[in-house]
Design an enzyme around this catalytic site. Structure first.
Site, PDB file in Angstrom:
ATOM      1  N   SER A 147       0.890  -1.086   0.080  1.00  0.00           N
ATOM      2  CA  SER A 147       0.159  -0.100  -0.030  1.00  0.00           C
ATOM      3  C   SER A 147       1.015   0.924   0.020  1.00  0.00           C
ATOM      4  CB  SER A 147      -0.869  -0.005   1.283  1.00  0.00           C
ATOM      5  OG  SER A 147      -1.461   1.373   1.375  1.00  0.00           O
ATOM      6  N   TYR A 160      -2.864  -2.296  10.281  1.00  0.00           N
ATOM      7  CA  TYR A 160      -2.588  -2.300   8.738  1.00  0.00           C
ATOM      8  C   TYR A 160      -1.275  -1.669   8.257  1.00  0.00           C
ATOM      9  CZ  TYR A 160      -3.919  -1.400   3.875  1.00  0.00           C
ATOM     10  OH  TYR A 160      -4.234  -1.135   2.559  1.00  0.00           O
ATOM     11  N   LYS A 164       1.722  -3.419   6.168  1.00  0.00           N
ATOM     12  CA  LYS A 164       2.225  -2.968   4.663  1.00  0.00           C
ATOM     13  C   LYS A 164       3.604  -2.567   4.712  1.00  0.00           C
ATOM     14  CE  LYS A 164      -1.833  -3.928   2.929  1.00  0.00           C
ATOM     15  NZ  LYS A 164      -1.858  -5.055   1.894  1.00  0.00           N
TER      16      LYS A 164
HETATM   17  N1  LIG Z   1      -8.462  -0.025  -1.824  1.00  0.00           N
HETATM   18  C1  LIG Z   1      -7.479   0.881  -1.633  1.00  0.00           C
HETATM   19  O1  LIG Z   1      -7.477   1.996  -1.757  1.00  0.00           O
HETATM   20  C2  LIG Z   1      -6.301   0.057  -1.221  1.00  0.00           C
HETATM   21  C3  LIG Z   1      -4.916   1.233  -1.077  1.00  0.00           C
HETATM   22  C4  LIG Z   1      -4.005   0.548  -0.816  1.00  0.00           C
HETATM   23  C5  LIG Z   1      -3.744  -1.042  -0.714  1.00  0.00           C
HETATM   24  N2  LIG Z   1      -4.734  -1.653  -1.004  1.00  0.00           N
HETATM   25  C6  LIG Z   1      -4.463  -3.133  -0.823  1.00  0.00           C
HETATM   26  O2  LIG Z   1      -5.225  -3.975  -2.004  1.00  0.00           O
HETATM   27  C7  LIG Z   1      -5.432  -5.090  -1.367  1.00  0.00           C
HETATM   28  C8  LIG Z   1      -6.875  -5.397  -1.841  1.00  0.00           C
HETATM   29  O3  LIG Z   1      -7.880  -4.548  -1.082  1.00  0.00           O
HETATM   30  P1  LIG Z   1      -9.092  -4.157  -1.660  1.00  0.00           P
HETATM   31  O4  LIG Z   1      -9.342  -2.702  -1.385  1.00  0.00           O
HETATM   32  O5  LIG Z   1      -9.483  -4.655  -2.980  1.00  0.00           O
HETATM   33  O6  LIG Z   1     -10.116  -4.788  -0.593  1.00  0.00           O
HETATM   34  P2  LIG Z   1     -11.674  -5.564  -0.691  1.00  0.00           P
HETATM   35  O7  LIG Z   1     -12.209  -5.567   0.569  1.00  0.00           O
HETATM   36  O8  LIG Z   1     -12.446  -5.046  -1.849  1.00  0.00           O
HETATM   37  O9  LIG Z   1     -10.902  -6.988  -1.516  1.00  0.00           O
HETATM   38  C9  LIG Z   1     -10.377  -8.037  -0.590  1.00  0.00           C
HETATM   39  C10 LIG Z   1     -10.625  -9.470  -1.023  1.00  0.00           C
HETATM   40  O10 LIG Z   1      -9.767 -10.087  -0.078  1.00  0.00           O
HETATM   41  C11 LIG Z   1     -10.645 -11.237   0.335  1.00  0.00           C
HETATM   42  N3  LIG Z   1     -10.096 -11.920   1.647  1.00  0.00           N
HETATM   43  C12 LIG Z   1     -10.249 -11.389   2.872  1.00  0.00           C
HETATM   44  N4  LIG Z   1      -9.818 -12.309   3.793  1.00  0.00           N
HETATM   45  C13 LIG Z   1      -9.107 -13.081   2.917  1.00  0.00           C
HETATM   46  C14 LIG Z   1      -8.502 -14.344   3.511  1.00  0.00           C
HETATM   47  N5  LIG Z   1      -8.217 -14.743   4.597  1.00  0.00           N
HETATM   48  N6  LIG Z   1      -8.193 -15.288   2.206  1.00  0.00           N
HETATM   49  C15 LIG Z   1      -8.286 -14.819   1.023  1.00  0.00           C
HETATM   50  N7  LIG Z   1      -9.144 -14.075   0.863  1.00  0.00           N
HETATM   51  C16 LIG Z   1      -9.406 -13.024   1.662  1.00  0.00           C
HETATM   52  C17 LIG Z   1     -11.963 -10.420   0.709  1.00  0.00           C
HETATM   53  O11 LIG Z   1     -12.985 -11.549   0.642  1.00  0.00           O
HETATM   54  C18 LIG Z   1     -12.019  -9.562  -0.523  1.00  0.00           C
HETATM   55  O12 LIG Z   1     -12.616 -10.177  -1.753  1.00  0.00           O
HETATM   56  C19 LIG Z   1      -5.285  -5.245   0.028  1.00  0.00           C
HETATM   57  O13 LIG Z   1      -4.092  -5.700   0.304  1.00  0.00           O
HETATM   58  C20 LIG Z   1      -5.272  -3.877   0.363  1.00  0.00           C
HETATM   59  O14 LIG Z   1      -4.409  -3.703   1.577  1.00  0.00           O
HETATM   60  C21 LIG Z   1      -6.026  -1.218  -1.069  1.00  0.00           C
END
Ligand SMILES: NC(=O)c1ccc[n+]([C@@H]2O[C@H](COP(=O)([O-])OP(=O)(O)OC[C@H]3O[C@@H](n4cnc5c(N)ncnc54)[C@H](O)[C@@H]3O)[C@@H](O)[C@H]2O)c1
Length: 283
Positions: A147, A160, A164
């Site tokens: 992230s 979190y 990261k």
């Molecule tokens: N959305 C943002 O702005 C953002 C910013 C920085 C980093 N991220 C990172 O991107 C990645 C995806 O996040 P997102 O925003 O798409 O979130 P999201 O919640 O939309 O998707 C995350 C997915 O992970 C799945 N998940 C949760 N626990 C799990 C497990 N134990 N085993 C397998 N799958 C599991 C969930 O069911 C979900 O489908 C994460 O690592 C998050 O930290 C997101």
């Protein structure tokens, strides 16, 4: 610069957390660019639906219900991918969750759950697939989703943020280990900034706490108003992975700003400073 589309085309991509958000976006774009996709998530209904949609579009998708905190489940995921497709060209360790609250008010189960998904899931996913990729001797890609938070600090999101930083550190070491081996495995760290997903909606947190719920609301509206769509993010991320760069960013200017701020903070050994965004949470 390599040919972005051709490098991954025809190969198999395994994506954890593919049932929503960034993972779903990467899966849709990878399939549209000619990859077979293995969709791993705990949300069985969402990956089944996504697989059906991708197959209806003419690509091949294999949903594999996987909890990334379970090492045996990750081994089964690798078995399924190799049995079905015979190779894996790209692994994206993307599954991750958020939490909100003061460090001492987040209960032990939530701390453990977050660290287990965000850190152990990435480490064991990389480890299990790296062995098989190395054995095959073929070029491959391992991409770990950290992230923009890996370059910063944010109170009330301590689990979190530390997870990261850990993912980035692990990924840097893994990159160097592949260099040491002269292995044809390209390792990259993905640092998304805002992407409009359900991550704050699903974040385990104390829903009775007014402060926590206010922060959840602010973060959700920030992502929905300012975030890239998951498919836009998926396009930028896949381009970045295929380009052969280590740093993959959805918002390159923000990444550079955050990196410069971090460098300045470390160079001067300054004390941690509360960002305006953090102050707004308690005002
Ligand atoms: N959305 C943002 O702005 C953002 C910013 C920085 C980093 N991220 C990172 O991107 C990645 C995806 O996040 P997102 O925003 O798409 O979130 P999201 O919640 O939309 O998707 C995350 C997915 O992970 C799945 N998940 C949760 N626990 C799990 C497990 N134990 N085993 C397998 N799958 C599991 C969930 O069911 C979900 O489908 C994460 O690592 C998050 O930290 C997101």
């Amino acid at each position: 610069m390599r040919d972005k589309a051709e490098d991954l085309k025809g190969g198999t991509a395994v994506i954890t957390g593919a049932g929503s958000g960034i993972g779903e976006g990467i899966a849709r774009v990878a399939a549209a660019r000619g990859m077979n996709v293995v969709l791993a998530d705990v949300a069985d209904d969402r990956i089944a639906k996504l697989a059906a949609e991708i197959e209806a579009g003419g690509a091949t998708a294999l949903p594999v219900v996987t909890n990334v905190t379970d090492v045996a489940a990750l081994e089964r995921l690798a078995d399924a991918a190799y049995d079905h497709f015979g190779e894996v060209r790209l692994l994206v360790n993307n599954a991750g969750i958020e939490t909100i609250g003061f460090s001492w008010e987040i209960d032990d189960a939530t701390w453990d759950k977050l660290l287990s998904i965000n850190v152990r899931g990435v480490v064991h996913g990389s480890r299990i697939f790296a062995r098989r990729m190395l054995e095959s001797g073929k070029p491959g890609y391992i991409s770990n989703v950290a992230s923009i938070g890996a370059l910063g600090m944010m109170p009330t999101q301590a689990p979190y943020m530390m997870s990261k930083h850990a993912v980035l550190s692990f990924t840097e070491c893994l990159y160097l280990e592949m260099q040491l081996k002269g292995a044809p495995i390209h390792v990259s760290a993905v640092l998304p900034a805002q992407v409009a997903t359900r991550i704050f909606e699903d974040a385990p947190a104390d829903r009775q706490c007014e402060f926590v719920e206010r922060q959840r609301g602010m973060m959700m509206s920030m992502l929905s108003q300012m975030g890239l769509s998951p498919v836009e993010a998926g396009e930028v991320i896949l381009d970045g992975i295929a380009s052969g760069e280590f740093w993959v960013s959805t918002h390159p200017e923000t990444t550079v700003q955050m990196a410069c701020a971090r460098a300045q903070y470390l160079r001067t050994l300054a004390n941690p400073v509360l960002a305006e965004q953090a102050k707004a949470l308690v005002s």
